[in-house]
Design a protein around this motif. Structure first.
Motif, PDB file in Angstrom:
ATOM      1  N   ALA A  14       0.514  -1.235   0.134  1.00 52.91           N
ATOM      2  CA  ALA A  14       0.127   0.018   0.050  1.00 52.91           C
ATOM      3  C   ALA A  14       0.956   1.303  -0.002  1.00 52.91           C
ATOM      4  O   ALA A  14       0.435   2.145  -0.773  1.00 52.91           O
ATOM      5  CB  ALA A  14      -0.748  -0.003   1.312  1.00 52.91           C
ATOM      6  N   GLY A  15       1.861   1.384   0.845  1.00 48.34           N
ATOM      7  CA  GLY A  15       2.783   2.376   0.979  1.00 48.34           C
ATOM      8  C   GLY A  15       3.516   2.681  -0.448  1.00 48.34           C
ATOM      9  O   GLY A  15       3.636   3.809  -0.730  1.00 48.34           O
ATOM     10  N   GLN A  16       4.147   1.607  -0.880  1.00 48.84           N
ATOM     11  CA  GLN A  16       4.786   1.833  -2.059  1.00 48.84           C
ATOM     12  C   GLN A  16       3.940   2.254  -3.308  1.00 48.84           C
ATOM     13  O   GLN A  16       4.208   3.332  -4.094  1.00 48.84           O
ATOM     14  CB  GLN A  16       5.519   0.519  -2.545  1.00 48.84           C
ATOM     15  CG  GLN A  16       6.958   0.213  -1.624  1.00 48.84           C
ATOM     16  CD  GLN A  16       7.881   1.205  -2.071  1.00 48.84           C
ATOM     17  OE1 GLN A  16       7.892   2.159  -1.175  1.00 48.84           O
ATOM     18  NE2 GLN A  16       8.535   1.195  -3.209  1.00 48.84           N
ATOM     19  N   VAL A  17       2.907   1.668  -3.502  1.00 47.88           N
ATOM     20  CA  VAL A  17       1.663   1.940  -4.503  1.00 47.88           C
ATOM     21  C   VAL A  17       1.560   3.734  -4.314  1.00 47.88           C
ATOM     22  O   VAL A  17       1.525   4.356  -5.176  1.00 47.88           O
ATOM     23  CB  VAL A  17       0.658   1.169  -4.717  1.00 47.88           C
ATOM     24  CG1 VAL A  17      -0.191   1.778  -5.641  1.00 47.88           C
ATOM     25  CG2 VAL A  17       0.999  -0.220  -4.967  1.00 47.88           C
ATOM     26  N   ARG A  18       1.189   3.839  -3.152  1.00 47.35           N
ATOM     27  CA  ARG A  18       0.969   5.476  -2.945  1.00 47.35           C
ATOM     28  C   ARG A  18       1.939   6.278  -3.014  1.00 47.35           C
ATOM     29  O   ARG A  18       1.720   7.588  -3.878  1.00 47.35           O
ATOM     30  CB  ARG A  18       0.571   5.603  -1.403  1.00 47.35           C
ATOM     31  CG  ARG A  18      -1.016   5.420  -1.042  1.00 47.35           C
ATOM     32  CD  ARG A  18      -1.285   5.836   0.393  1.00 47.35           C
ATOM     33  NE  ARG A  18      -0.435   5.364   1.261  1.00 47.35           N
ATOM     34  CZ  ARG A  18      -0.554   4.478   2.276  1.00 47.35           C
ATOM     35  NH1 ARG A  18      -1.241   3.482   1.804  1.00 47.35           N
ATOM     36  NH2 ARG A  18       0.480   4.195   3.003  1.00 47.35           N
ATOM     37  N   GLN A  19       3.025   5.941  -2.537  1.00 51.55           N
ATOM     38  CA  GLN A  19       4.287   6.950  -2.951  1.00 51.55           C
ATOM     39  C   GLN A  19       4.859   6.976  -4.291  1.00 51.55           C
ATOM     40  O   GLN A  19       5.100   7.934  -4.845  1.00 51.55           O
ATOM     41  CB  GLN A  19       5.500   6.329  -2.094  1.00 51.55           C
ATOM     42  CG  GLN A  19       6.792   7.111  -1.885  1.00 51.55           C
ATOM     43  CD  GLN A  19       7.674   6.674  -3.087  1.00 51.55           C
ATOM     44  OE1 GLN A  19       7.875   5.547  -3.740  1.00 51.55           O
ATOM     45  NE2 GLN A  19       8.491   7.907  -3.610  1.00 51.55           N
ATOM     46  N   LEU A  20       4.684   5.677  -4.947  1.00 52.48           N
ATOM     47  CA  LEU A  20       4.987   5.875  -6.394  1.00 52.48           C
ATOM     48  C   LEU A  20       4.195   6.668  -7.303  1.00 52.48           C
ATOM     49  O   LEU A  20       4.553   7.075  -8.294  1.00 52.48           O
ATOM     50  CB  LEU A  20       5.247   4.493  -6.834  1.00 52.48           C
ATOM     51  CG  LEU A  20       6.556   3.656  -6.380  1.00 52.48           C
ATOM     52  CD1 LEU A  20       6.519   2.147  -6.605  1.00 52.48           C
ATOM     53  CD2 LEU A  20       7.805   4.041  -6.823  1.00 52.48           C
ATOM     54  N   ARG A  21       2.860   6.365  -6.963  1.00 49.47           N
ATOM     55  CA  ARG A  21       1.700   7.095  -7.886  1.00 49.47           C
ATOM     56  C   ARG A  21       1.981   8.657  -7.521  1.00 49.47           C
ATOM     57  O   ARG A  21       2.007   9.466  -8.553  1.00 49.47           O
ATOM     58  CB  ARG A  21       0.405   6.647  -7.338  1.00 49.47           C
ATOM     59  CG  ARG A  21      -0.643   7.327  -7.995  1.00 49.47           C
ATOM     60  CD  ARG A  21      -2.158   6.650  -8.089  1.00 49.47           C
ATOM     61  NE  ARG A  21      -2.491   6.732  -6.624  1.00 49.47           N
ATOM     62  CZ  ARG A  21      -3.063   7.915  -5.931  1.00 49.47           C
ATOM     63  NH1 ARG A  21      -3.142   8.805  -6.781  1.00 49.47           N
ATOM     64  NH2 ARG A  21      -3.451   8.065  -4.708  1.00 49.47           N
ATOM     65  N   ALA A  22       2.303   8.773  -6.345  1.00 51.19           N
ATOM     66  CA  ALA A  22       2.490  10.470  -5.941  1.00 51.19           C
ATOM     67  C   ALA A  22       3.586  10.900  -6.531  1.00 51.19           C
ATOM     68  O   ALA A  22       3.497  12.196  -7.039  1.00 51.19           O
ATOM     69  CB  ALA A  22       2.302  10.557  -4.453  1.00 51.19           C
ATOM     70  N   ALA A  23       4.720  10.180  -6.575  1.00 48.90           N
ATOM     71  CA  ALA A  23       5.976  10.636  -7.325  1.00 48.90           C
ATOM     72  C   ALA A  23       5.974  11.097  -8.708  1.00 48.90           C
ATOM     73  O   ALA A  23       6.430  11.778  -9.326  1.00 48.90           O
ATOM     74  CB  ALA A  23       6.999   9.629  -6.804  1.00 48.90           C
ATOM     75  N   ARG A  24       4.794  10.224  -9.354  1.00 53.57           N
ATOM     76  CA  ARG A  24       4.523  10.331 -10.786  1.00 53.57           C
ATOM     77  C   ARG A  24       3.740  11.339 -11.185  1.00 53.57           C
ATOM     78  O   ARG A  24       3.186  11.597 -12.157  1.00 53.57           O
ATOM     79  CB  ARG A  24       4.453   8.960 -11.379  1.00 53.57           C
ATOM     80  CG  ARG A  24       5.602   8.235 -11.511  1.00 53.57           C
ATOM     81  CD  ARG A  24       5.495   6.757 -11.344  1.00 53.57           C
ATOM     82  NE  ARG A  24       6.801   6.045 -11.508  1.00 53.57           N
ATOM     83  CZ  ARG A  24       7.714   5.844 -10.672  1.00 53.57           C
ATOM     84  NH1 ARG A  24       7.442   6.668  -9.550  1.00 53.57           N
ATOM     85  NH2 ARG A  24       8.967   5.231 -10.888  1.00 53.57           N
ATOM     86  N   GLY A  25       3.206  11.902 -10.042  1.00 51.34           N
ATOM     87  CA  GLY A  25       1.771  12.697 -10.319  1.00 51.34           C
ATOM     88  C   GLY A  25       0.498  12.387 -10.763  1.00 51.34           C
ATOM     89  O   GLY A  25      -0.064  13.086 -11.642  1.00 51.34           O
TER      90      GLY A  25
END
Length: 197
Positions: A14-25
């Motif tokens: 969950a944390g990784q998907v949220r973080q990666l999605r946010a990092a890519r805007g």
């Protein structure tokens, strides 16, 4: 191999998907359209309320421009410890096929090593094709036999055999025997360029 608890893995993914999605805007809708996973499923995964299959996680990883192994990292990839201790290597079981994967490599490295225990008679089909940036992998059978289908070409692999290929077409992993198989996957993933909204 002993699996991590489902709760800790769901939180990690969950944390990784949220973080990666946010990092890519990317919004939930944008990622959903980019990877073919529904917005509601992505939302459930990001809240740690779903047990996604390997196929769903692979689609997400492809949509986020990272290898599947990156979704199991404990934290955003930074200058991490260069040693991945056995006790800290995440274990995850695919709820659909029952295969067990262990991320061997430290987080954030350009080369990833994954160890897989693949049940007798099991099969996993990844539908994703060419990647941008490109991903190359080698599958080294440590015990047993595996059949790897790349597009229309099938490769029969026995203990000690190693298959090298780019991830540029659908791939199917299957164990046609009555015994479990064990193999290592070595993945090289080029740095991802940021995705637009």
């Amino acid at each position: 191999m002993t699996e991590d608890t489902p709760l800790s893995l769901h939180e990690r993914i969950a944390g990784q998907v949220r973080q990666l999605r946010a990092a890519r805007g990317l919004s939930l809708d944008a990622l959903a359209s980019h990877c073919g996973v529904s917005r509601s499923m992505i939302s459930l995964i990001e809240r740690g309320e779903s047990s996604p299959t390997a196929v769903v996680l692979e689609r997400l990883a492809c949509g986020l421009g990272v290898p599947l192994a990156a979704l199991f990292d404990a934290a955003p990839a930074t200058a991490a410890d260069p040693v991945a201790r056995l006790a800290a290597q995440p274990l995850w079981r695919d709820p659909a096929s029952g295969y067990l994967r262990r991320n061997v490599s430290p987080a954030g490295t350009p080369v990833r090593i994954v160890e897989v225990e693949f049940p007798a008679g099991a099969e996993v089909a990844y539908e994703t094709g060419a990647r941008s940036p490109s991903v190359h992998q080698q599958i080294w059978v440590l015990e047993g036999r595996m059949q790897i289908r790349l597009g229309d070409t099938a490769h029969e692999l026995a203990t000690g055999d190693c298959l090298a290929h780019p991830l540029d077409r659908p791939i199917v992993y299957s164990n046609p025997t009555r015994r479990p198989a064990r193999y290592a996957v070595v993945i090289v993933h080029e740095a991802a360029a940021p995705l637009g909204r």
